[in-house]
Design an enzyme around this catalytic site. Structure first.
Site, short mmCIF file in Angstrom:
data_model
loop_
_atom_site.label_atom_id
_atom_site.label_comp_id
_atom_site.label_asym_id
_atom_site.label_seq_id
_atom_site.Cartn_x
_atom_site.Cartn_y
_atom_site.Cartn_z
N ASP A 33 9.24 -7.01 -5.81
CA ASP A 33 8.30 -7.44 -4.81
C ASP A 33 7.83 -8.89 -5.16
OD1 ASP A 33 6.24 -8.25 -3.16
OD2 ASP A 33 5.64 -6.01 -2.74
N HIS A 76 11.27 8.13 13.73
CA HIS A 76 10.09 7.28 13.57
C HIS A 76 8.84 8.18 13.40
CE1 HIS A 76 9.54 2.86 13.64
NE2 HIS A 76 8.50 3.41 13.21
N ARG A 129 0.75 -1.26 0.10
CA ARG A 129 -0.08 -0.08 0.01
C ARG A 129 0.69 1.25 -0.02
NH1 ARG A 129 -2.93 -1.67 3.39
NH2 ARG A 129 -5.22 -1.82 2.59
N ILE A 130 1.76 1.47 0.83
CA ILE A 130 2.64 2.48 0.79
C ILE A 130 3.77 2.66 -0.41
CG2 ILE A 130 4.56 3.53 1.98
CD1 ILE A 130 3.58 2.31 4.67
N GLU A 175 15.96 2.24 18.82
CA GLU A 175 15.27 3.37 19.13
C GLU A 175 14.88 3.83 20.45
OE1 GLU A 175 11.92 3.09 16.51
OE2 GLU A 175 13.37 3.25 14.60
N ASP A 213 14.07 6.82 8.71
CA ASP A 213 13.02 7.42 9.94
C ASP A 213 13.14 6.23 10.83
OD1 ASP A 213 11.01 8.93 10.88
OD2 ASP A 213 9.68 7.35 10.18
#
Length: 321
Positions: free
Chosen positions: A172, A281, A152-153, A262, A257
């Site tokens: 993909d 993020h 989707r992204i 993290e 990102d």
């Protein structure tokens, strides 16, 4: 019934909880970063909502009656999905609330790195001016934008990159050439993706087969002077190898990102590199995406508590003994 939110970072108001009307729900927030609080708080939960907390096999085996675990976002890499499936628990997520924001962030990072925006800003801000004559800056019309993953992204990024002027290629294994063509992309083998991409943007989940998918060998196979963008998960990239590729000049730059750890550690060499743009993020964020995600995670929990199947299942749980 008891619904447990395992993050203190998500404010939930009375109006938000109207989705549970008629269920007699006790909504509780616990600090899921505290291991003991997480175990105790979820032990008698009927539904659990997770931000980034680790819902391990030990946590799941401690649950007495949980029916669903819902991720506040897309990735479910902090949830032991296999264990939840074995224990008859639905795992769900919200895959469609922030994909627009993540796609925009990927494009923003790609352009900011490619156009050297931080360096230009720094020059004007601290010295009054900066030279615009820099090698390695090219017009998109002459470049190839590569996508590792066309979900989707990735599909949204493909359309945007095409509109800017890039030629778009993708790899993909789950899609066809027709799927790629529908968004103006060319489906190519993974090796060709690495070799041809002037910008390579990552859009795959973090699973065993994708961990460190961009390792030292993959970075070496990338086109000299390319830009790497990651708005997915930090574990997709061998960060030490990336630092070496940037320091050597093999890569022009990177926009990141997400990171293996993290918050990013104080000693991370990534902090020292001018050719890297680092964001915390934050690709998922907009006020609209936050509100939509909150509404949908609460609705998912309510559906399962009402005996309905979730709208966004990640697994198919086994029948309880």
């Amino acid at each position: 019934m008891k619904v447990v939110l395992t993050s203190t970072l998500i404010p939930v108001g009375a109006a938000d909880l109207a989705v549970f009307d008629g269920l007699g729900v006790d909504f509780v927030t616990v600090d899921g970063n505290d291991g003991q609080a997480l175990l105790e708080g979820t032990r008698d939960a009927d539904a659990v909502i997770v931000l980034v907390e680790h819902i391990t096999r030990a946590v799941i085996e401690n649950m007495l009656r949980c029916r669903s675990i819902t991720r506040f976002g897309i990735g479910v890499d902090t949830v032991d999905v296999e264990s939840a499936t074995e224990h008859g628990i639905w795992v769900t997520n919200v895959p469609d609330a922030n994909f627009r924001e993540v796609a925009v962030h990927a494009i923003a990072l790609a352009l900011a790195v490619s156009r050297r925006l931080p360096a230009l800003d720094d020059g004007v801000r601290h010295r009054g001016w900066a030279s615009s004559f820099a090698p390695g800056v090219h017009r998109p019309d002459t470049q190839v934008f590569g996508l590792l993953g066309l979900g989707r992204i990735g599909r949204r990024v493909a359309v945007m990159a095409k509109a800017i002027g890039y030629s778009v290629i993708c790899f993909d294994p789950m899609i066809t050439s027709a799927d790629a063509s529908s968004v103006g992309a060319e489906l190519v083998p993974q090796g060709e993706l690495l070799a041809r991409s002037d910008v390579l943007s990552l859009h795959v989940p973090l699973i065993d087969s994708t961990r460190n998918v961009i390792d030292r060998a993959a970075l070496s196979a990338m086109k000299e002077g390319a830009v790497l963008v990651n708005v997915s998960r930090g574990g997709l990239i061998d960060e030490e190898a990336l630092v070496d590729a940037l320091r050597s000049g093999h890569l022009f730059g990177a926009g990141l990102d997400a990171f293996a750890h993290e918050p990013l550690e104080p000693g991370s060499a990534l902090r020292e590199l001018d050719s890297v743009i680092l964001t915390p993020h934050a690709a998922h964020w907009s006020e609209e995406s936050w509100d939509e995600t909150l509404a949908k995670v609460l609705a998912e929990a309510a559906r399962v508590l009402r005996g309905l199947p979730p709208r966004y299942p990640v697994n198919r749980p086994l029948e309880r003994a």
